[in-house]
Design a protein around this motif. Structure first.
Motif, PDB file in Angstrom:
ATOM      1  N   GLN A  76     -10.700   6.600  17.738  1.00  0.00           N
ATOM      2  CA  GLN A  76     -11.976   7.059  18.275  1.00  0.00           C
ATOM      3  C   GLN A  76     -13.047   5.974  18.142  1.00  0.00           C
ATOM      4  O   GLN A  76     -13.804   5.710  19.075  1.00  0.00           O
ATOM      5  CB  GLN A  76     -12.432   8.327  17.563  1.00  0.00           C
ATOM      6  N   ARG A  77     -13.101   5.335  16.992  1.00  0.00           N
ATOM      7  CA  ARG A  77     -14.115   4.300  16.764  1.00  0.00           C
ATOM      8  C   ARG A  77     -13.915   3.106  17.705  1.00  0.00           C
ATOM      9  O   ARG A  77     -14.892   2.548  18.228  1.00  0.00           O
ATOM     10  CB  ARG A  77     -14.104   3.849  15.295  1.00  0.00           C
ATOM     11  N   VAL A  78     -12.682   2.725  17.927  1.00  0.00           N
ATOM     12  CA  VAL A  78     -12.409   1.627  18.864  1.00  0.00           C
ATOM     13  C   VAL A  78     -12.892   2.015  20.258  1.00  0.00           C
ATOM     14  O   VAL A  78     -13.534   1.220  20.952  1.00  0.00           O
ATOM     15  CB  VAL A  78     -10.908   1.254  18.871  1.00  0.00           C
ATOM     16  N   GLN A  79     -12.603   3.242  20.663  1.00  0.00           N
ATOM     17  CA  GLN A  79     -13.053   3.703  21.975  1.00  0.00           C
ATOM     18  C   GLN A  79     -14.577   3.697  22.065  1.00  0.00           C
ATOM     19  O   GLN A  79     -15.141   3.307  23.088  1.00  0.00           O
ATOM     20  CB  GLN A  79     -12.509   5.105  22.260  1.00  0.00           C
ATOM     21  N   GLY A  89     -25.998 -12.908  27.768  1.00  0.00           N
ATOM     22  CA  GLY A  89     -26.637 -12.062  28.753  1.00  0.00           C
ATOM     23  C   GLY A  89     -25.754 -10.952  29.281  1.00  0.00           C
ATOM     24  O   GLY A  89     -25.999 -10.403  30.339  1.00  0.00           O
ATOM     25  N   ILE A  90     -24.671 -10.660  28.581  1.00  0.00           N
ATOM     26  CA  ILE A  90     -23.773  -9.593  29.014  1.00  0.00           C
ATOM     27  C   ILE A  90     -23.581  -8.607  27.872  1.00  0.00           C
ATOM     28  O   ILE A  90     -23.877  -8.916  26.716  1.00  0.00           O
ATOM     29  CB  ILE A  90     -22.389 -10.144  29.442  1.00  0.00           C
ATOM     30  N   LYS A  91     -23.080  -7.456  28.219  1.00  0.00           N
ATOM     31  CA  LYS A  91     -22.781  -6.480  27.177  1.00  0.00           C
ATOM     32  C   LYS A  91     -21.357  -6.731  26.706  1.00  0.00           C
ATOM     33  O   LYS A  91     -20.459  -6.998  27.487  1.00  0.00           O
ATOM     34  CB  LYS A  91     -22.919  -5.062  27.729  1.00  0.00           C
ATOM     35  N   ARG A  92     -21.168  -6.628  25.405  1.00  0.00           N
ATOM     36  CA  ARG A  92     -19.824  -6.817  24.854  1.00  0.00           C
ATOM     37  C   ARG A  92     -19.692  -5.955  23.603  1.00  0.00           C
ATOM     38  O   ARG A  92     -20.679  -5.638  22.950  1.00  0.00           O
ATOM     39  CB  ARG A  92     -19.555  -8.278  24.518  1.00  0.00           C
ATOM     40  N   LEU A  99     -16.924   1.645  24.611  1.00  0.00           N
ATOM     41  CA  LEU A  99     -17.775   2.409  25.510  1.00  0.00           C
ATOM     42  C   LEU A  99     -19.249   2.032  25.360  1.00  0.00           C
ATOM     43  O   LEU A  99     -19.947   1.800  26.341  1.00  0.00           O
ATOM     44  CB  LEU A  99     -17.585   3.907  25.255  1.00  0.00           C
ATOM     45  N   PHE A 100     -19.708   1.977  24.133  1.00  0.00           N
ATOM     46  CA  PHE A 100     -21.116   1.682  23.867  1.00  0.00           C
ATOM     47  C   PHE A 100     -21.262   0.219  23.485  1.00  0.00           C
ATOM     48  O   PHE A 100     -21.280  -0.132  22.316  1.00  0.00           O
ATOM     49  CB  PHE A 100     -21.655   2.582  22.749  1.00  0.00           C
ATOM     50  N   ARG A 101     -21.342  -0.616  24.468  1.00  0.00           N
ATOM     51  CA  ARG A 101     -21.403  -2.056  24.225  1.00  0.00           C
ATOM     52  C   ARG A 101     -22.807  -2.478  23.852  1.00  0.00           C
ATOM     53  O   ARG A 101     -23.776  -1.919  24.310  1.00  0.00           O
ATOM     54  CB  ARG A 101     -20.924  -2.792  25.456  1.00  0.00           C
ATOM     55  N   ARG A 102     -22.864  -3.514  23.056  1.00  0.00           N
ATOM     56  CA  ARG A 102     -24.158  -4.074  22.648  1.00  0.00           C
ATOM     57  C   ARG A 102     -24.517  -5.243  23.555  1.00  0.00           C
ATOM     58  O   ARG A 102     -23.655  -5.976  24.011  1.00  0.00           O
ATOM     59  CB  ARG A 102     -24.087  -4.546  21.200  1.00  0.00           C
ATOM     60  N   TYR A 103     -25.796  -5.446  23.762  1.00  0.00           N
ATOM     61  CA  TYR A 103     -26.264  -6.549  24.592  1.00  0.00           C
ATOM     62  C   TYR A 103     -26.247  -7.839  23.791  1.00  0.00           C
ATOM     63  O   TYR A 103     -26.728  -7.898  22.679  1.00  0.00           O
ATOM     64  CB  TYR A 103     -27.676  -6.260  25.100  1.00  0.00           C
TER      65      TYR A 103
END
Length: 171
Positions: free
Chosen positions: A18-21, A34-37, A25-29
């Motif tokens: 669940q945590r990996v998902q 300049g991209i979310k990862r 899913l909720f990527r940080r900027y």
């Protein structure tokens, strides 16, 4: 299907998935790129030990694909081996063979390629992998035979042709 957890250990294992998902899913900027990862540090930690994951072949294969995309080849190998330990799966074995070839682990590659060929000698992909393995062992003449068999068995003619050409040049 929904099933109750059998133990607290199993609950903890699924929490890891669940945590990996969530991380994916909720990527940080990332201000530099300049991209979310995803948070790679935590993700790497969660993927570092396949024994902490639930006994589920599909979950193991999914985690192996994540490891591959993050270039965590040790983790990829562990997850694929765990998946294979739950039952023979041709695609998983083929992935293990390719990974071993990429990592130049000819002993492990040989084991997986031989198992693939033993289970289906007319599998063009297995014959192609055998050709790659033989080229890495500098057995050029035998490699040409494997690439010809791959072509006869319907493997991608472009890939088999390139392999055949390289093996012929090796001779």
């Amino acid at each position: 299907s929904l099933e109750p957890f059998r133990s607290d250990v199993e609950r903890t294992q699924w929490k890891r998935v669940q945590r990996v998902q969530e991380l994916l899913l909720f990527r940080r900027y990332d201000p530099i790129q300049g991209i979310k990862r995803p948070d790679h540090c935590e993700l790497h930690t969660l993927l570092s030990d396949s024994r902490e994951w639930p006994e589920d072949g599909e979950v193991f294969r999914w985690a192996a694909n994540l490891c591959q995309s993050l270039q965590l080849f040790k983790g990829q190998r562990e997850f694929l081996k765990r998946a294979l330990s739950l039952g023979e799966d041709r695609k998983t074995r083929e992935q293990l063979a390719k990974l071993a070839l990429n990592l130049k682990d000819l002993s492990e590659a040989t084991q997986h390629v031989q198992a693939l060929i033993l289970s289906d000698p007319n599998d063009g992909s297995a014959q192609w992998l055998q050709g790659i393995l033989l080229m890495q062992s500098q057995e050029w003449a035998e490699a040409t035979k494997s690439f010809r068999r791959a072509l006869c068995c319907g493997h991608d003619p472009r890939k088999a042709g390139i392999g055949l050409g390289m093996a012929c040049m090796g001779i």
